[in-house]
Design an enzyme around this catalytic site. Structure first.
Site, PDB file in Angstrom:
ATOM      1  N   TYR A  73     -13.842  -3.250   9.704  1.00  0.00           N
ATOM      2  CA  TYR A  73     -12.514  -2.623   9.801  1.00  0.00           C
ATOM      3  C   TYR A  73     -11.875  -2.961  11.147  1.00  0.00           C
ATOM      4  O   TYR A  73     -10.720  -3.393  11.210  1.00  0.00           O
ATOM      5  CB  TYR A  73     -12.655  -1.104   9.639  1.00  0.00           C
ATOM      6  CG  TYR A  73     -11.346  -0.347   9.744  1.00  0.00           C
ATOM      7  CD1 TYR A  73     -10.469  -0.292   8.670  1.00  0.00           C
ATOM      8  CD2 TYR A  73     -10.994   0.319  10.917  1.00  0.00           C
ATOM      9  CE1 TYR A  73      -9.260   0.403   8.765  1.00  0.00           C
ATOM     10  CE2 TYR A  73      -9.794   1.016  11.015  1.00  0.00           C
ATOM     11  CZ  TYR A  73      -8.931   1.056   9.937  1.00  0.00           C
ATOM     12  OH  TYR A  73      -7.744   1.740  10.029  1.00  0.00           O
ATOM     13  N   GLY A  83       1.739   4.932   3.704  1.00  0.00           N
ATOM     14  CA  GLY A  83       2.677   3.976   3.103  1.00  0.00           C
ATOM     15  C   GLY A  83       3.600   4.652   2.111  1.00  0.00           C
ATOM     16  O   GLY A  83       4.791   4.327   2.011  1.00  0.00           O
ATOM     17  N   GLY A  99       0.824  -1.210   0.000  1.00  0.00           N
ATOM     18  CA  GLY A  99       0.000   0.000   0.000  1.00  0.00           C
ATOM     19  C   GLY A  99       0.853   1.253   0.000  1.00  0.00           C
ATOM     20  O   GLY A  99       0.586   2.205   0.732  1.00  0.00           O
ATOM     21  N   ALA A 100       1.894   1.258  -0.852  1.00  0.00           N
ATOM     22  CA  ALA A 100       2.822   2.395  -0.879  1.00  0.00           C
ATOM     23  C   ALA A 100       2.457   3.409  -1.964  1.00  0.00           C
ATOM     24  O   ALA A 100       3.210   4.352  -2.194  1.00  0.00           O
ATOM     25  CB  ALA A 100       4.255   1.893  -1.084  1.00  0.00           C
ATOM     26  N   SER A 142      -4.520  -0.451  13.951  1.00  0.00           N
ATOM     27  CA  SER A 142      -5.259   0.774  14.268  1.00  0.00           C
ATOM     28  C   SER A 142      -5.708   0.729  15.728  1.00  0.00           C
ATOM     29  O   SER A 142      -5.796  -0.351  16.322  1.00  0.00           O
ATOM     30  CB  SER A 142      -6.487   0.878  13.364  1.00  0.00           C
ATOM     31  OG  SER A 142      -7.295   1.964  13.750  1.00  0.00           O
ATOM     32  N   GLY A 174      -1.217   7.633   0.786  1.00  0.00           N
ATOM     33  CA  GLY A 174      -1.273   7.787   2.235  1.00  0.00           C
ATOM     34  C   GLY A 174       0.048   7.613   2.959  1.00  0.00           C
ATOM     35  O   GLY A 174       1.122   7.985   2.462  1.00  0.00           O
TER      36      GLY A 174
HETATM   37  N1  LIG Z   1      -5.441   7.176   8.097  1.00  0.00           N
HETATM   38  C1  LIG Z   1      -5.507   6.951   9.406  1.00  0.00           C
HETATM   39  O1  LIG Z   1      -5.783   7.842  10.214  1.00  0.00           O
HETATM   40  C2  LIG Z   1      -5.208   5.573   9.944  1.00  0.00           C
HETATM   41  C3  LIG Z   1      -5.420   5.340  11.307  1.00  0.00           C
HETATM   42  C4  LIG Z   1      -5.145   4.090  11.818  1.00  0.00           C
HETATM   43  C5  LIG Z   1      -4.641   3.112  10.990  1.00  0.00           C
HETATM   44  N2  LIG Z   1      -4.431   3.367   9.671  1.00  0.00           N
HETATM   45  C6  LIG Z   1      -3.908   2.281   8.825  1.00  0.00           C
HETATM   46  O2  LIG Z   1      -2.837   2.770   8.040  1.00  0.00           O
HETATM   47  C7  LIG Z   1      -2.749   2.010   6.816  1.00  0.00           C
HETATM   48  C8  LIG Z   1      -2.628   2.964   5.639  1.00  0.00           C
HETATM   49  O3  LIG Z   1      -3.790   3.760   5.607  1.00  0.00           O
HETATM   50  P1  LIG Z   1      -3.871   5.170   4.876  1.00  0.00           P
HETATM   51  O4  LIG Z   1      -4.658   6.033   5.756  1.00  0.00           O
HETATM   52  O5  LIG Z   1      -2.533   5.573   4.412  1.00  0.00           O
HETATM   53  O6  LIG Z   1      -4.828   4.777   3.636  1.00  0.00           O
HETATM   54  P2  LIG Z   1      -4.822   5.165   2.094  1.00  0.00           P
HETATM   55  O7  LIG Z   1      -4.255   6.517   1.867  1.00  0.00           O
HETATM   56  O8  LIG Z   1      -6.230   4.903   1.669  1.00  0.00           O
HETATM   57  O9  LIG Z   1      -3.816   4.102   1.449  1.00  0.00           O
HETATM   58  C9  LIG Z   1      -4.099   2.735   1.477  1.00  0.00           C
HETATM   59  C10 LIG Z   1      -3.123   1.984   0.598  1.00  0.00           C
HETATM   60  O10 LIG Z   1      -3.527   0.588   0.570  1.00  0.00           O
HETATM   61  C11 LIG Z   1      -3.734   0.209  -0.789  1.00  0.00           C
HETATM   62  N3  LIG Z   1      -4.791  -0.790  -0.946  1.00  0.00           N
HETATM   63  C12 LIG Z   1      -6.089  -0.714  -0.578  1.00  0.00           C
HETATM   64  N4  LIG Z   1      -6.748  -1.803  -0.967  1.00  0.00           N
HETATM   65  C13 LIG Z   1      -5.865  -2.597  -1.624  1.00  0.00           C
HETATM   66  C14 LIG Z   1      -5.956  -3.832  -2.279  1.00  0.00           C
HETATM   67  N5  LIG Z   1      -7.104  -4.506  -2.386  1.00  0.00           N
HETATM   68  N6  LIG Z   1      -4.849  -4.351  -2.840  1.00  0.00           N
HETATM   69  C15 LIG Z   1      -3.685  -3.677  -2.789  1.00  0.00           C
HETATM   70  N7  LIG Z   1      -3.528  -2.488  -2.186  1.00  0.00           N
HETATM   71  C16 LIG Z   1      -4.616  -1.952  -1.611  1.00  0.00           C
HETATM   72  C17 LIG Z   1      -4.137   1.501  -1.475  1.00  0.00           C
HETATM   73  O11 LIG Z   1      -4.031   1.371  -2.882  1.00  0.00           O
HETATM   74  P3  LIG Z   1      -4.924   2.326  -3.849  1.00  0.00           P
HETATM   75  O12 LIG Z   1      -4.209   3.635  -3.832  1.00  0.00           O
HETATM   76  O13 LIG Z   1      -4.905   1.618  -5.146  1.00  0.00           O
HETATM   77  O14 LIG Z   1      -6.286   2.395  -3.247  1.00  0.00           O
HETATM   78  C18 LIG Z   1      -3.148   2.465  -0.852  1.00  0.00           C
HETATM   79  O15 LIG Z   1      -1.876   2.324  -1.428  1.00  0.00           O
HETATM   80  C19 LIG Z   1      -4.004   1.133   6.775  1.00  0.00           C
HETATM   81  O16 LIG Z   1      -3.678  -0.177   7.147  1.00  0.00           O
HETATM   82  C20 LIG Z   1      -4.914   1.768   7.816  1.00  0.00           C
HETATM   83  O17 LIG Z   1      -5.815   0.844   8.378  1.00  0.00           O
HETATM   84  C21 LIG Z   1      -4.712   4.583   9.113  1.00  0.00           C
END
Ligand SMILES: NC(=O)c1ccc[n+]([C@@H]2O[C@H](COP(=O)([O-])OP(=O)(O)OC[C@H]3O[C@@H](n4cnc5c(N)ncnc54)[C@H](OP(=O)(O)O)[C@@H]3O)[C@@H](O)[C@H]2O)c1
Length: 282
Positions: free
Chosen positions: A175, A29, A23-24, A152, A27
């Site tokens: 989730y 990543g 997921g790089a 999370s 966001g």
């Molecule tokens: N944001 C927060 O406040 C928060 C809080 C707690 C935990 N987290 C955790 O942090 C991690 C990253 O979250 P983020 O906020 O950075 O989210 P994000 O910006 O939505 O990025 C998510 C990444 O995962 C990829 N992804 C999603 N579904 C996929 C699939 N089916 N196959 C392959 N790749 C997939 C996305 O690819 P695409 O770009 O193609 O969609 C993107 O690269 C997650 O595990 C999330 O649960 C986030």
């Protein structure tokens, strides 16, 4: 100097070592992968969007680093296996695996993966479980090595009578149980990896970072992506984590997860189910 830049400066182990960040392409990543690239890690940039993945590879290379893009949709266990096979042919070592890819709470209802599993359980947890076991021989051979599971603070006990949430679905429940499942797995895996030189830890990176996932959920962002990146990088590269494994961190500090994480019977059940669903022989 603060945050990600300070963490990059504190990294000592990157030069020439290989890291995979799932997921790089977006966001937190993306920020983590770029920081590792800057520190001399060869970064395997995973995502499902080739255009955004290749753009990050170019950005890392333009900064003097080394990276490759690997495409896989983690909503398919066959794709996870193919991704692992590609990693094994692309590299002869893997000192860092960051299971970061995930999907949030938003959506119009219950969805299923290519394998028929509830989508968040499949992408957020089961894909990382399978990917980790597929890559474990390579990771062990690269020790000292680390695995980071990006979980999370949103956690909900798994109901073992309805893990796939077929009876009572909500995006939040889906989730939160998938995120807790990552922590149960982290604790189990750390026990299995004792003495191997491989550390595995899980974390809540930061609360409501300004990312696609949060914006899609209609939530007003409360923190910066860099805050979460710094917390992930601490577990990935900080010398202060030496000797620490099987732990859950709330951003930068060790914390207690949902009580189910410390229930050995719940972990046994989740592990048995995960082995059955993935066909992993561990
Ligand atoms: N944001 C927060 O406040 C928060 C809080 C707690 C935990 N987290 C955790 O942090 C991690 C990253 O979250 P983020 O906020 O950075 O989210 P994000 O910006 O939505 O990025 C998510 C990444 O995962 C990829 N992804 C999603 N579904 C996929 C699939 N089916 N196959 C392959 N790749 C997939 C996305 O690819 P695409 O770009 O193609 O969609 C993107 O690269 C997650 O595990 C999330 O649960 C986030």
């Amino acid at each position: 100097m603060a945050g990600v830049a300070a963490m990059v400066q504190a990294m000592t182990s990157g030069k020439g070592r290989i890291a995979l960040v799932t997921g790089a392409t977006d966001g937190v990543g993306r920020v983590v992968a770029a920081a590792l690239g800057k520190d001399g890690w060869r970064v395997l940039v995973h995502g499902r969007d080739a255009k955004r993945g290749e753009a990050l590879v170019r950005e890392i290379e333009d900064g003097g680093g080394s990276a490759s893009f690997l495409r896989a949709d983690l909503a398919s266990l066959a794709e996870v296996r193919r991704l692992a096979a590609e990693v094994r042919t692309t590299t002869d070592g893997l000192a860092l695996l960051i299971n970061n890819a995930g999907i949030g709470t938003a959506g119009s209802g219950r969805e299923t993966s290519a394998d028929g599993h509830e989508m968040r359980f499949a992408v957020n947890y089961l894909a990382g479980f399978l990917l980790t076991y597929e890559l474990l021989p390579l990771i062990k051979a690269s020790a000292p090595a680390r695995i980071v599971n990006v979980s999370s603070a949103g956690q909900q006990a798994i109901d073992f009578s309805d893990v796939m949430l077929a009876r009572r679905y909500s995006g939040i429940a889906a989730y939160c149980q998938s995120k807790l499942a990552q922590i149960l797995f982290t604790i189990d895996l750390a026990q299995e990896l004792k003495g191997s030189g491989v550390l595995v830890n899980a974390l809540h990176p930061s609360t409501y970072m300004n990312t696609t996932m949060v914006r899609r959920a209609g939530v007003s962002p409360m923190s910066k992506v860099e805050t979460g990146a710094e917390a992930i990088l601490q577990l990935a590269v900080s010398p202060g984590i030496e000797g620490k494994s099987g732990l859950y961190f709330n951003v930068m500090n060790e914390a207690r997860a949902n009580p189910q994480a410390y229930d050995a019977e719940a972990r046994r059940k989740l592990r048995a189910l995960s082995l059955e669903l993935t066909g992993v022989k561990a």
